[in-house]
Write an enzyme that holds these catalytic residues in place. Sequence first.
Site, PDB file in Angstrom:
ATOM      1  N   ARG A 217      -3.952   8.349  17.143  1.00 36.71           N
ATOM      2  CA  ARG A 217      -3.012   7.281  17.454  1.00 36.71           C
ATOM      3  C   ARG A 217      -2.815   7.118  18.960  1.00 36.71           C
ATOM      4  O   ARG A 217      -2.660   6.011  19.458  1.00 36.71           O
ATOM      5  CB  ARG A 217      -1.655   7.586  16.794  1.00 36.71           C
ATOM      6  CG  ARG A 217      -0.564   6.590  17.130  1.00 36.71           C
ATOM      7  CD  ARG A 217       0.783   7.132  16.681  1.00 36.71           C
ATOM      8  NE  ARG A 217       0.872   7.219  15.240  1.00 36.71           N
ATOM      9  CZ  ARG A 217       1.372   6.262  14.465  1.00 36.71           C
ATOM     10  NH1 ARG A 217       1.828   5.155  15.003  1.00 36.71           N
ATOM     11  NH2 ARG A 217       1.442   6.421  13.168  1.00 36.71           N
TER      12      ARG A 217
ATOM     13  N   GLU B 193       0.865  -1.183   0.000  1.00 35.70           N
ATOM     14  CA  GLU B 193       0.000   0.000   0.000  1.00 35.70           C
ATOM     15  C   GLU B 193       0.898   1.229   0.000  1.00 35.70           C
ATOM     16  O   GLU B 193       2.012   1.201   0.521  1.00 35.70           O
ATOM     17  CB  GLU B 193      -0.873   0.055   1.271  1.00 35.70           C
ATOM     18  CG  GLU B 193      -1.711  -1.166   1.538  1.00 35.70           C
ATOM     19  CD  GLU B 193      -2.303  -1.145   2.952  1.00 35.70           C
ATOM     20  OE1 GLU B 193      -2.088  -0.141   3.666  1.00 35.70           O
ATOM     21  OE2 GLU B 193      -2.938  -2.131   3.340  1.00 35.70           O
TER      22      GLU B 193
ATOM     23  N   ARG C  30      -2.845   8.979  11.703  1.00 38.43           N
ATOM     24  CA  ARG C  30      -3.533   7.710  11.934  1.00 38.43           C
ATOM     25  C   ARG C  30      -4.842   7.988  12.663  1.00 38.43           C
ATOM     26  O   ARG C  30      -4.900   8.809  13.597  1.00 38.43           O
ATOM     27  CB  ARG C  30      -2.642   6.817  12.776  1.00 38.43           C
ATOM     28  CG  ARG C  30      -3.072   5.358  12.882  1.00 38.43           C
ATOM     29  CD  ARG C  30      -2.698   4.556  11.661  1.00 38.43           C
ATOM     30  NE  ARG C  30      -2.946   3.131  11.839  1.00 38.43           N
ATOM     31  CZ  ARG C  30      -2.024   2.268  12.245  1.00 38.43           C
ATOM     32  NH1 ARG C  30      -0.797   2.665  12.533  1.00 38.43           N
ATOM     33  NH2 ARG C  30      -2.330   0.974  12.342  1.00 38.43           N
TER      34      ARG C  30
ATOM     35  N   LYS D 183       2.334   4.467   1.467  1.00 39.14           N
ATOM     36  CA  LYS D 183       2.417   5.027   2.831  1.00 39.14           C
ATOM     37  C   LYS D 183       1.972   6.475   2.764  1.00 39.14           C
ATOM     38  O   LYS D 183       2.642   7.316   2.149  1.00 39.14           O
ATOM     39  CB  LYS D 183       3.819   4.908   3.416  1.00 39.14           C
ATOM     40  CG  LYS D 183       3.864   5.276   4.885  1.00 39.14           C
ATOM     41  CD  LYS D 183       5.228   5.060   5.491  1.00 39.14           C
ATOM     42  CE  LYS D 183       5.150   5.232   7.017  1.00 39.14           C
ATOM     43  NZ  LYS D 183       4.476   6.440   7.456  1.00 39.14           N
TER      44      LYS D 183
ATOM     45  N   ARG E  36       4.800  -3.626  17.443  1.00 44.33           N
ATOM     46  CA  ARG E  36       5.563  -3.428  16.215  1.00 44.33           C
ATOM     47  C   ARG E  36       6.201  -4.778  15.873  1.00 44.33           C
ATOM     48  O   ARG E  36       7.332  -5.049  16.229  1.00 44.33           O
ATOM     49  CB  ARG E  36       6.629  -2.348  16.426  1.00 44.33           C
ATOM     50  CG  ARG E  36       7.240  -1.821  15.158  1.00 44.33           C
ATOM     51  CD  ARG E  36       8.342  -0.829  15.463  1.00 44.33           C
ATOM     52  NE  ARG E  36       7.896   0.280  16.253  1.00 44.33           N
ATOM     53  CZ  ARG E  36       7.294   1.366  15.783  1.00 44.33           C
ATOM     54  NH1 ARG E  36       7.046   1.456  14.488  1.00 44.33           N
ATOM     55  NH2 ARG E  36       6.931   2.348  16.585  1.00 44.33           N
TER      56      ARG E  36
ATOM     57  N   LYS F 181       7.324  -0.715   7.071  1.00 47.08           N
ATOM     58  CA  LYS F 181       7.298   0.560   6.356  1.00 47.08           C
ATOM     59  C   LYS F 181       8.630   0.761   5.643  1.00 47.08           C
ATOM     60  O   LYS F 181       9.697   0.497   6.200  1.00 47.08           O
ATOM     61  CB  LYS F 181       6.997   1.714   7.308  1.00 47.08           C
ATOM     62  CG  LYS F 181       7.921   1.862   8.488  1.00 47.08           C
ATOM     63  CD  LYS F 181       7.450   2.978   9.405  1.00 47.08           C
ATOM     64  CE  LYS F 181       8.326   3.075  10.652  1.00 47.08           C
ATOM     65  NZ  LYS F 181       7.841   4.117  11.594  1.00 47.08           N
TER      66      LYS F 181
END
Length: 888
Positions: A605, A583, A590, A585, A746, A752
């Site tokens: 977030r 996708e 967020r 970025k 994470r 990313k």
Amino acid sequence: MITVAYDCGVSLPQTGLWLDPWEPRDFAFVSHAHSDHTARHQRILCTEATARLMQVRMGEEFEAFETLPYREKKTFDHWSATLFPAGHILGSAQLYLESGEGTLLYTGDFKLRPGLSSETAASHHAETLIMETTFGLPRYQFPPAADVLAAMVKFCIEAIEDGETPVLLGYALGKAQEILAALNGAGLPVMLHGAVEKITRVYEEFGAAFPSHVAYDPATVRGHVLICPPSANGSRMLAKIKPRRVAMLTGWAIDAGAVHRLQVDAAFPLSDHAGYDDLLRQVEAVNPARVLTLHGFAQEFARDLRARGIEAWALTGTNQLELSLVLPVADMPRPPAAPAPPDQTGFHAFCLVGEAIRTTTGKLEKTRILSKYFQSLDDTALSLAAVWLTGRTFAQSDSRPHGAGSAVIRQALSAASGRSLPALRIISRKHNDSGLTAAEAMCARPGGETLTLTELDRIFQSLRSARGPLRKSEILTAALTRLPALASGYLVRILTGDLRIGLKEGLVEEALAKAFAVEPGAFREACMLLGDIGRVAVLARHDRLAEAELTLFQPVQCMLAGPEPDAEAVWARLGQTGSVWLEDKLDGIRAQIHCDSGRAEIYSRDLNLITATFPEIAAAALRFGQDAVFDGEILAWANGRALSFFDLQKRLGRRDPDLFLGGEIPVACVIFDLLRLHGESLLKLPLSARRARLETLSLPAPLRMVEISTAANPEEIETSFKTARTSGNEGLMAKDPASIYTPGRRGLAWVKFKKDFATLDVAVVAVEYGHGRRSKVLSDYTFAVRNESDGALLPIGKAYSGLTDVEIAQLTPQFLALARSRKGNRIEVEPEVIIEVAFDAIQPSERHASGLALRFPRIKRLRPDKSVQDIDTLAGARRLAGLTDRSP
């Protein structure tokens, strides 16, 4: 024994005498002339040297003194006083008092080692010993003073040999004269700061012998040792002395990292106070029946004495008494001022647990104490205590503030304690801890009620619902008036969200998991799902953690992605199955959207409610009309494409909707995940299944579904990356289609991939002290590019990250030497430090004089090989931004 009380100083009610009070009193003994021990009392008992020093500091017209030579007894009504040397500074004295009640020795500040510029301390037996305990922990045992002073002299000689001016920092009264005396025989020329010279003249009046010295002269300071008070560090005066080498002499130098914390080149552990070993020696020499401790680590030292079989209590703070689940000490005698009766589940017990944690160093022991405490509580008390021990007043999922800020707390504390705001400020400066400040402020007017945790929660709820600071202050004043001093301190700690007892949220989670025999990972996951550690604690107790599910209007922490530097690394991480989901970025914020047929909310977030900032997105979610939770990114959006983050920033931080802003800066929310649908949590489904559910939905604008693609090798990932960057996006998100959604983690399933947009060589023009572990070093740098037309340096951004702790520590004294001016926490510096900064984007902005701003700037490296003439220009930065090369 002699009756002792404490209120902004020690008082002996039967004699009418106060001991070192800092508020004016009718009759006071002043042990020495440091400003935190003096005030304009009506009558002052002290030594002649202390009286002279006080006059120099407070004015020659001040004559309220009744001086008494050392070891000479003086009778006052039914009691008598004798002064003995304290060894702290010139004229410092201990008070030995005899009366019909008994005998007492009050040390004031003291040290037992012989000083070079003060009288040597003497001890005397007394039934009650009141002693200062500034360094009352075992780690504060100082090396021989002769060794420390020899190292100081060596520091000065080496600095002068290297062409630098050695600057020695020590308090103008006492430490500076000790430093000066230590330079006797070293053959070094000495200069004194004006404040030091003024006090030194008084020492010489009383016969102190010092090496030759002169007053500070900036024109001739080179080649001299300069002695200054600590307040001179970072001043313009020192900034003009180049090059220089600065050292601080203080007992706190024994702590690790003292050089960085004190912002000096060297720190030598020389103290005018007794170290831990000398505190014990003083107790042994006096051989008292009772010890009362003051200042510093008063509670900790008193506890150590009790462990040695000596009755000892702290006059400041609170002594820990019987609470079987915390401290297994039986039949312990109570201190002079007894606290509220102990209760096992109320707020008093909560406070004692906090004190036990604060004075315990081992993680395992802290966990044991907490686990046993949690097991003793009923469900209601458990849910409240768990939340408060994480430093929150309310659960994380309950973002509504209580509104009792620092101004309200100060006013309420002043009203409840009867102390003026200046008096509270003095206490606050001494402790630098809101809880200890409140506890000491209330020690003279403590209440006696023992509230339950539910009653305290009602006070917090009342504060939140009250309108206006006046009403909130009234509610808080009434609460503080009811509580004992220790409880007042913990009430303030909870309201400020700063317990400062050495307790992290993760340890609270571990203790709760241990208390109720559940797996710690499962407990943490439930906390992330519910955002309420108190509610999870109750579920754990009843073996119902499985009920912790994603719930509407209770946001969960976002699943996070780990970074990878290039396409090959992304493929190595996720390419095992033969393909990777990709996708773009997106460059926004967020957002988590919760909605049903009658309500829609948007959470950031960090789980804050931001619905009012983006009403058009909330309205679209409400039109969707189904029970759902979406994960996505809010972007500035116009003409079918995303705009920059700089455009979106104009919408951020607004609490109230703007009728026109939506038309000026339209937004969209690009949805990339579906976490709940029709009452069912989808977190445990693979991403491919969640995506399939998402694709069945019809999303009303401005909600949009993210586009996905696949890549079968690193080359295809690189091609997709370049396409994303050409479209103005930050880079790529690569995801494992088999991954479940893990809130707050994470992991390895999302990656990313983004590259630096460009780098600029810039000059640092201003610096600021950081926060947390970087609060004592200059770690925040404002940097500038050069305007080719006139050479002016124009700020373009500010960076906090990229350098190591070692590099920051090395740069801090360099920046202080380059200081031009200082305003608050910001220091303007000469533009001699060049850095290379990377960033993700560059856009026009009115925030900086350059007319530009960098998106996510970070320091890539230092450039000591470059000068300010080599840095990048404004025209070059504008070209990177796609603008014309003319200056704005």
